[in-house]
Design a protein around this motif. Structure first.
Motif, PDB file in Angstrom:
ATOM      1  N   SER A  44       0.815  -1.222   0.000  1.00 41.94           N
ATOM      2  CA  SER A  44       0.000   0.000   0.000  1.00 41.94           C
ATOM      3  C   SER A  44       0.845   1.266   0.000  1.00 41.94           C
ATOM      4  O   SER A  44       0.425   2.289  -0.538  1.00 41.94           O
ATOM      5  CB  SER A  44      -0.972   0.004   1.183  1.00 41.94           C
ATOM      6  OG  SER A  44      -0.254   0.017   2.400  1.00 41.94           O
ATOM      7  N   ARG A 102       5.108   3.415  -4.256  1.00 40.38           N
ATOM      8  CA  ARG A 102       4.755   4.365  -5.308  1.00 40.38           C
ATOM      9  C   ARG A 102       4.257   3.563  -6.507  1.00 40.38           C
ATOM     10  O   ARG A 102       4.641   2.410  -6.711  1.00 40.38           O
ATOM     11  CB  ARG A 102       5.958   5.210  -5.675  1.00 40.38           C
ATOM     12  CG  ARG A 102       6.380   6.131  -4.549  1.00 40.38           C
ATOM     13  CD  ARG A 102       7.600   6.936  -4.842  1.00 40.38           C
ATOM     14  NE  ARG A 102       7.756   7.201  -6.260  1.00 40.38           N
ATOM     15  CZ  ARG A 102       8.752   7.887  -6.779  1.00 40.38           C
ATOM     16  NH1 ARG A 102       9.686   8.388  -5.997  1.00 40.38           N
ATOM     17  NH2 ARG A 102       8.847   8.092  -8.079  1.00 40.38           N
ATOM     18  N   THR A 103       3.423   4.173  -7.315  1.00 40.40           N
ATOM     19  CA  THR A 103       2.841   3.488  -8.468  1.00 40.40           C
ATOM     20  C   THR A 103       3.925   2.994  -9.423  1.00 40.40           C
ATOM     21  O   THR A 103       3.850   1.874  -9.933  1.00 40.40           O
ATOM     22  CB  THR A 103       1.844   4.401  -9.193  1.00 40.40           C
ATOM     23  OG1 THR A 103       0.817   4.777  -8.259  1.00 40.40           O
ATOM     24  CG2 THR A 103       1.214   3.720 -10.385  1.00 40.40           C
ATOM     25  N   LEU A 154      -3.621  -4.772  -8.032  1.00 42.46           N
ATOM     26  CA  LEU A 154      -3.411  -3.554  -7.235  1.00 42.46           C
ATOM     27  C   LEU A 154      -2.919  -2.406  -8.105  1.00 42.46           C
ATOM     28  O   LEU A 154      -3.285  -1.245  -7.871  1.00 42.46           O
ATOM     29  CB  LEU A 154      -2.433  -3.823  -6.089  1.00 42.46           C
ATOM     30  CG  LEU A 154      -2.981  -4.691  -4.961  1.00 42.46           C
ATOM     31  CD1 LEU A 154      -1.885  -4.977  -3.938  1.00 42.46           C
ATOM     32  CD2 LEU A 154      -4.187  -4.043  -4.298  1.00 42.46           C
ATOM     33  N   LEU A 155      -2.108  -2.708  -9.106  1.00 44.81           N
ATOM     34  CA  LEU A 155      -1.673  -1.667 -10.037  1.00 44.81           C
ATOM     35  C   LEU A 155      -2.871  -1.124 -10.815  1.00 44.81           C
ATOM     36  O   LEU A 155      -2.999   0.099 -10.984  1.00 44.81           O
ATOM     37  CB  LEU A 155      -0.608  -2.213 -10.991  1.00 44.81           C
ATOM     38  CG  LEU A 155      -0.049  -1.211 -12.002  1.00 44.81           C
ATOM     39  CD1 LEU A 155       0.628  -0.033 -11.294  1.00 44.81           C
ATOM     40  CD2 LEU A 155       0.929  -1.913 -12.946  1.00 44.81           C
ATOM     41  N   ARG A 215      -4.844   1.322  -8.911  1.00 43.84           N
ATOM     42  CA  ARG A 215      -4.259   2.668  -8.852  1.00 43.84           C
ATOM     43  C   ARG A 215      -4.725   3.553  -9.998  1.00 43.84           C
ATOM     44  O   ARG A 215      -4.512   4.767  -9.970  1.00 43.84           O
ATOM     45  CB  ARG A 215      -2.726   2.583  -8.874  1.00 43.84           C
ATOM     46  CG  ARG A 215      -2.117   1.872  -7.684  1.00 43.84           C
ATOM     47  CD  ARG A 215      -1.833   2.837  -6.552  1.00 43.84           C
ATOM     48  NE  ARG A 215      -1.284   2.163  -5.390  1.00 43.84           N
ATOM     49  CZ  ARG A 215       0.002   2.152  -5.055  1.00 43.84           C
ATOM     50  NH1 ARG A 215       0.879   2.793  -5.803  1.00 43.84           N
ATOM     51  NH2 ARG A 215       0.395   1.505  -3.981  1.00 43.84           N
ATOM     52  N   ALA A 231      -8.451   7.670  -5.512  1.00 48.71           N
ATOM     53  CA  ALA A 231      -8.117   7.053  -4.221  1.00 48.71           C
ATOM     54  C   ALA A 231      -9.318   6.530  -3.435  1.00 48.71           C
ATOM     55  O   ALA A 231      -9.257   5.440  -2.891  1.00 48.71           O
ATOM     56  CB  ALA A 231      -7.312   8.022  -3.377  1.00 48.71           C
ATOM     57  N   ARG A 283     -11.522   1.718  -7.203  1.00 52.40           N
ATOM     58  CA  ARG A 283     -10.290   1.326  -6.522  1.00 52.40           C
ATOM     59  C   ARG A 283     -10.585   0.273  -5.458  1.00 52.40           C
ATOM     60  O   ARG A 283      -9.870  -0.722  -5.347  1.00 52.40           O
ATOM     61  CB  ARG A 283      -9.582   2.517  -5.883  1.00 52.40           C
ATOM     62  CG  ARG A 283      -8.264   2.062  -5.240  1.00 52.40           C
ATOM     63  CD  ARG A 283      -7.409   3.175  -4.740  1.00 52.40           C
ATOM     64  NE  ARG A 283      -6.744   3.856  -5.830  1.00 52.40           N
ATOM     65  CZ  ARG A 283      -5.672   4.603  -5.675  1.00 52.40           C
ATOM     66  NH1 ARG A 283      -5.121   4.764  -4.476  1.00 52.40           N
ATOM     67  NH2 ARG A 283      -5.135   5.217  -6.693  1.00 52.40           N
ATOM     68  N   GLN A 311      -9.103  -3.508  -5.402  1.00 55.94           N
ATOM     69  CA  GLN A 311      -8.335  -3.984  -4.247  1.00 55.94           C
ATOM     70  C   GLN A 311      -8.947  -5.278  -3.705  1.00 55.94           C
ATOM     71  O   GLN A 311      -8.236  -6.217  -3.349  1.00 55.94           O
ATOM     72  CB  GLN A 311      -8.281  -2.913  -3.162  1.00 55.94           C
ATOM     73  CG  GLN A 311      -7.384  -1.747  -3.516  1.00 55.94           C
ATOM     74  CD  GLN A 311      -7.503  -0.597  -2.540  1.00 55.94           C
ATOM     75  OE1 GLN A 311      -8.566  -0.362  -1.946  1.00 55.94           O
ATOM     76  NE2 GLN A 311      -6.414   0.148  -2.376  1.00 55.94           N
TER      77      GLN A 311
END
Length: 185
Positions: free
Chosen positions: A13, A16-17, A102-103, A106, A110, A115, A119
């Motif tokens: 979590s 960074r992306t 998870l990518l 993103r 948020a 999202r 997740q």
């Protein structure tokens, strides 16, 4: 069920992306390598049917017949090695599904439903490799007595395989739908 605070998400979590994207590429490379090694080992075992046919047979007599074939050909050790190698593939799938979804999450704002849904899909997708590992554990029990295992084990084995394949399908569908929904925003 709220998967947003799952322990599976905590380690990634804070990434960074860009770091997450690099991790997905590395996970894909690991998965491709593990798939190649696994498929080569399976072919070397000379198992008489494709793995999905055996795994979804739900038939102890067919499984025992295929195991007898391996014993006759002297390749049962190769097949057992393939079961061991499968755990590298299982690990690669666990990491790849989780990180890739998870990518994709993103790509959504948020606090959005998109999202949160992605997740949750990432966490749920881990059921595929978990079911694969359980399937392997049952296979080890069958291989301890390949010609005389309890017939119920074949049903359990194939049930885990069916769950595995269903969750693979779920993960791929979630990825495609997530990407499509993110691109449509």
């Amino acid at each position: 069920m709220n998967f947003i605070h799952s322990p599976l998400l905590r380690p990634v979590s804070g990434l960074r992306t860009r770091t997450l994207a690099i991790a997905v590429v590395l996970a894909l490379a690991f998965n491709l390598w593990a798939s190649t090694v696994l498929n080569t080992s399976y072919a070397d075992s000379q198992f008489p049917v494709p793995y999905q046919v055996a795994q979804l047979s739900f038939d102890h007599q067919k499984l025992k017949g295929w195991y007898a074939f391996l014993i006759e050909r002297g390749t049962m050790d190769n097949y057992l090695r393939t079961q061991h190698i499968d755990f590298a593939f299982i690990g690669s799938v666990f990491v790849l599904h989780l990180l890739a979804l998870l990518l994709i999450a993103r790509l959504f704002p948020a606090a959005s439903k998109g999202r949160r849904w992605m997740q949750s899909a990432a966490v749920l997708s881990t059921l595929a490799p978990i079911a694969d590992a359980m399937e392997n554990l049952v296979a080890y029990a069958m291989l301890a007595q390949p010609l005389d295992f309890n017939p119920v084990l074949a049903l359990i084995y194939s049930s885990f395989a069916a769950l595995k394949f269903g969750m693979f399908t779920f993960a791929y569908a979630a990825a495609v739908l997530g990407l499509g929904a993110a691109m449509a925003m």
